[in-house]
Motif scaffolding. Structure first.
Motif, short mmCIF file in Angstrom:
data_model
loop_
_atom_site.label_atom_id
_atom_site.label_comp_id
_atom_site.label_asym_id
_atom_site.label_seq_id
_atom_site.Cartn_x
_atom_site.Cartn_y
_atom_site.Cartn_z
N UNK A 2 5.59 21.69 39.19
CA UNK A 2 4.77 22.87 38.94
C UNK A 2 5.63 24.08 38.59
N UNK A 3 5.08 24.96 37.79
CA UNK A 3 5.67 26.26 37.44
C UNK A 3 6.82 26.16 36.44
N UNK A 4 7.16 24.94 35.98
CA UNK A 4 8.34 24.84 35.11
C UNK A 4 8.20 25.69 33.86
N UNK A 5 7.04 25.59 33.17
CA UNK A 5 6.87 26.35 31.93
C UNK A 5 6.79 27.85 32.24
N UNK A 6 6.13 28.20 33.36
CA UNK A 6 6.04 29.61 33.75
C UNK A 6 7.42 30.16 34.07
N UNK A 7 8.21 29.40 34.83
CA UNK A 7 9.57 29.81 35.18
C UNK A 7 10.40 30.05 33.91
N UNK A 9 9.35 30.75 30.87
CA UNK A 9 8.87 31.92 30.12
C UNK A 9 9.29 33.23 30.78
N UNK A 10 9.15 33.29 32.11
CA UNK A 10 9.52 34.51 32.82
C UNK A 10 11.02 34.78 32.72
N UNK A 11 11.81 33.71 32.79
CA UNK A 11 13.26 33.87 32.67
C UNK A 11 13.64 34.39 31.28
N UNK A 12 12.95 33.88 30.26
CA UNK A 12 13.23 34.34 28.89
C UNK A 12 12.90 35.83 28.75
N UNK A 13 11.75 36.22 29.32
CA UNK A 13 11.31 37.61 29.23
C UNK A 13 12.31 38.55 29.90
N UNK A 14 12.84 38.13 31.05
CA UNK A 14 13.74 39.01 31.81
C UNK A 14 15.19 38.91 31.36
N UNK A 33 4.45 42.42 28.13
CA UNK A 33 3.59 41.65 27.22
C UNK A 33 3.90 40.16 27.33
N UNK A 34 5.19 39.82 27.40
CA UNK A 34 5.59 38.41 27.50
C UNK A 34 5.23 37.83 28.87
N UNK A 35 5.38 38.64 29.93
CA UNK A 35 5.01 38.17 31.27
C UNK A 35 3.50 37.92 31.34
N UNK A 36 2.72 38.83 30.72
CA UNK A 36 1.27 38.68 30.70
C UNK A 36 0.87 37.36 30.01
N UNK A 37 1.48 37.09 28.86
CA UNK A 37 1.18 35.84 28.14
C UNK A 37 1.59 34.61 28.96
N UNK A 38 2.76 34.71 29.61
CA UNK A 38 3.25 33.59 30.42
C UNK A 38 2.28 33.28 31.56
N UNK A 39 1.78 34.32 32.23
CA UNK A 39 0.86 34.14 33.36
C UNK A 39 -0.48 33.56 32.89
N UNK A 40 -0.98 34.06 31.75
CA UNK A 40 -2.25 33.54 31.23
C UNK A 40 -2.12 32.07 30.81
N UNK A 41 -0.98 31.73 30.22
CA UNK A 41 -0.75 30.34 29.83
C UNK A 41 -0.64 29.43 31.04
N UNK A 42 -0.18 30.00 32.17
CA UNK A 42 -0.07 29.22 33.42
C UNK A 42 -1.41 29.11 34.14
N UNK A 43 -2.48 29.63 33.49
CA UNK A 43 -3.84 29.53 34.03
C UNK A 43 -4.07 30.45 35.21
N UNK A 44 -3.36 31.58 35.25
CA UNK A 44 -3.58 32.57 36.30
C UNK A 44 -4.84 33.36 35.95
#
Length: 473
Positions: A2-7, A9-14, A33-44
Motif C-alpha cells: 500500500x501507498x507505493x504510488x502515493x509515496x 508521487x509525494x517524494x517527487x513533489x518534495x 498542486x502535485x500533492x493534491x493530484x497524488x492524494x486524489x489518485x490515491x483515492x483520498x
C-alpha cells in the motif's frame, strides 16, 4: 504494498523543493498542486484533500518558513505533521473495562477480514498482555465462518464458543457472555456476520448484539482495497452503531491506501490496527506518525525494532546481547537470525522501514530469496557442532568438505562465512551503544531531520535496553 504510488508521487513533489536553496510562494503552489493530484489518485476523500492542502499551504508560505536557512526541510516537516494530524495524531489503544471481561465486537461487510482479524487480535493480546480471551462465533450465515474461527482458536489455544448455524447470533452472544463471566476470561472477541452491502436486517441484528454484550469497543473492519467505498461504509456503520475504532485490512495488497487517510477525518473514529498479511502475526498497532513517515518515504525504525523484539523472549534476547558483547556470536545464532528474519515478513518491506532506504534505486527488485536462505542453512548444517560454535576452525580443507556436503561451491561457502563475520562485527558495534560507529549507517538513515531522528531512536532503544539490564542486576 500500500501507498507505493502515493509515496513515489509525494517524494517527487518534495524532491524538487530540496534541490532549491530558496523557496518561493510559486514553488509551494506548484508542490501543493502535485500533492493534491497524488492524494486524489490515491483515492483520498476530496474534502480531506482540500483540508489537508489548505493547512499545509497556509503554514508553508509563512515568513518563518520561506526565509529560513532550510525552507525545503521545513516544508517537508510541515507535510509530515499535517499528514500525521490527518491520520489521527497519536496511537489509540483498546479501551479496557475496569472489570473483566473487556468486550470487543467486530463489525463490517462480508469479506473485509473480521474473522481473521479476531484471530490476529487474540494472538496480539496473548503476546502483549498474556491475556485469556474467549472468541464467540456470531457469524452463522457465511459458509465455514465458524469452522475458520475454530481453526484459528486451535492454532492459538484460545476457546471458541459457538452453537452452530441454526441458533440466532443474539442468543449465541448471550450465552457466550455468560460463559466468559463464568470462566473469568479477561477479553471477549465477538465475530459478527457481514453482508455484501449494508441493510436493515444486518444493522438490527448488530444493534441487538450491542445491547446484550455492552461492548467496550466496536471495531469496524474495512478492506483497504475497496478504496473510497470503505469511507462510505465506515460513515454508515458509525452513524448506526457508534463505532469506537477502525481496523484496516489488506494494507499489504495492491491498494492505493486512500481509505486510511480518509476514515479518521470522515468518522472521527481512530484507526487502531492495520492488517499487513495473512499470518496471525501480521497485525500492527496503528501509529499515525509512523504511517506518515512511511508514506513520505522516511522509514519507520520504531516499528522495525518492535517487530524484531516481538519474536524474542527476554531470556533469548539477553543471551544474544551477551554474545554480541563478547564477540562469541556463532553459526547456531546466525541460523536462528535467518529464521527470525523470515518470521518478520518480506525483507523488502522491512528495508523500507529504514529511513532513506525507500529511495534506494532497485529496492523493488530486492527480495530475500528463500532458496538462498535454504542454501546457507545447508552449509551450516554441514558443519560439525564444534565448527558451528567456533568459526575460526574453518580452514580450507573443512570449507571444501562443507561445500561438498551441502551441494555448494567453495566460493559460495567462503561468501557465506564472510557475510557471517561482517554481521558479527556490526552486532558487536551495536552492542557498544552507538550505531554511529557502524560503516554506511549515514547512507542507510539518510540526511536531514528524519535521518537524525532514525539514528536517535535506535540509539535510545539500545541505551534503554542497557538500563533494563542494569536494573535486573
Amino acid at each position: 504494498m500500500a501507498f507505493e504510488s502515493l509515496t513515489e508521487r509525494l517524494q517527487q513533489a518534495m524532491s524538487k523543493l530540496r534541490k532549491k536553496g530558496k523557496v518561493s510562494e510559486a514553488d509551494v503552489k506548484e508542490m501543493m498542486r502535485e500533492i493534491r493530484l497524488a492524494l486524489l489518485e490515491a483515492d483520498v476523500n476530496l474534502q480531506v484533500v482540500k483540508e489537508f492542502t489548505k493547512n499545509v499551504r497556509e503554514r508553508a508560505v509563512g515568513v518563518e518558513v520561506l526565509e529560513s536557512l532550510s525552507p525545503a526541510q521545513q516544508i517537508v516537516k510541515i507535510v509530515d505533521e499535517e499528514l500525521t494530524k490527518t491520520l489521527g495524531s497519536e496511537a489509540v489503544g483498546i479501551e479496557k473495562n475496569p472489570k473483566i471481561p473487556t468486550v470487543i465486537m467486530m463489525v463490517g461487510l462480508q469479506g473485509a477480514g473480521k474473522t481473521t482479524f479476531a484471530g490476529k487480535l487474540a494472538n496480539h493480546l496473548i503476546k502483549t498482555e498474556k491475556a485469556r480471551p474467549l472468541m464467540i462465533a456470531g457469524d452463522v450465515y457465511r459458509p465455514a465462518a465458524i469452522d475458520q474461527l475454530k481453526v484459528l482458536g486451535q492454532q492459538l489455544d484460545v476457546p471458541v464458543f459457538d452453537m452452530g448455524t441454526e441458533v440466532s447470533p443474539v442468543e449465541i452472544v448471550r450465552q457466550g457472555m455468560e460463559l466468559a463471566r463464568e470462566k473469568k476470561n479477561d477479553y471477549v472477541l465477538i465475530d459478527t456476520a457481514g453482508r455484501l452491502h449494508i441493510d436493515e436486517a444486518l444493522m438490527d441484528e448488530l444493534k441487538q448484539i450491542k445491547e446484550i454484550a455492552q461492548p467496550n469497543e466496536i471495531l469496524l473492519v474495512v478492506d483497504a482495497m475497496t478504496g473510497q467505498d470503505a469511507v462510505n461504509v465506515a460513515d454508515s456503520f458509525n452513524q448506526q452503531l457508534g463505532i469506537t475504532g477502525v481496523v484496516i485490512t489488506k494494507l499489504d495488497g495492491d491498494t492505493r491506501g486512500g481509505a486510511a487517510l480518509s476514515i479518521r477525518s470522515v468518522t472521527g473514529a481512530p484507526i487502531k490496527f492495520t492488517g499487513t498479511g495473512e499470518k496471525l502475526t501480521d497485525l500492527e498497532v496503528f501509529h499515525p506518525d509512523r504511517m506518515s513517515s512511511r508514506i513520505l518515504g522516511m522509514g519507520d525504525m520504531l516499528t522495525l525494532i518492535e517487530k524484531a523484539q516481538q519474536d524474542y523472549d527476554e531470556k533469548k534476547a539477553e543471551e544474544l546481547a551477551q554474545k554480541m558483547r563478547e564477540n562469541s556470536f556463532d553459526f547456531n545464532d546466525f541460523i536462528e537470525q535467518f529464521e527470525q528474519l523470515e518470521n518478520m515478513g518480506p525483507l523488502e518491506d522491512l528495508m523500507k522501514m529504514i529511513p532513506g532506504m525507500s529511495q534506494m534505486p532497485g529496492l523493488e527488485n530486492f527480495k530475500l530469496d528463500p532458496k538462498d536462505v535454504a542454501r546457507k542453512k545447508a552449509m551450516i548444517y554441514s558443519m560439525t557442532p564444534a565448527e558451528r560454535e567456533n568459526p575460526d576452525l574453518l580452514n580450507p580443507s573443512r570449507r571444501r568438505r562443507i561445500a561438498a556436503g551441502s551441494g555448494n561451491s567453495v566460493v559460495e561457502v567462503n561468501r557465506m562465512i564472510k557475510q557471517f563475520k561482517e554481521s558479527r562485527k556490526m552486532m558487536q558495534q551495536v552492542s557498544k551503544g552507538n550505531i554511529n560507529n557502524i560503516p554506511g549507517m549515514d547512507q542507510m538513515f539518510g540526511g536531514g531531520v528524519k535521518g537524525k531522528l532514525g539514528k536517535m531512536a535506535m540509539n535510545r532503544m539500545v541505551k534503554k535496553n542497557k538500563k533494563k539490564k542494569k536494573k535486573r542486576k
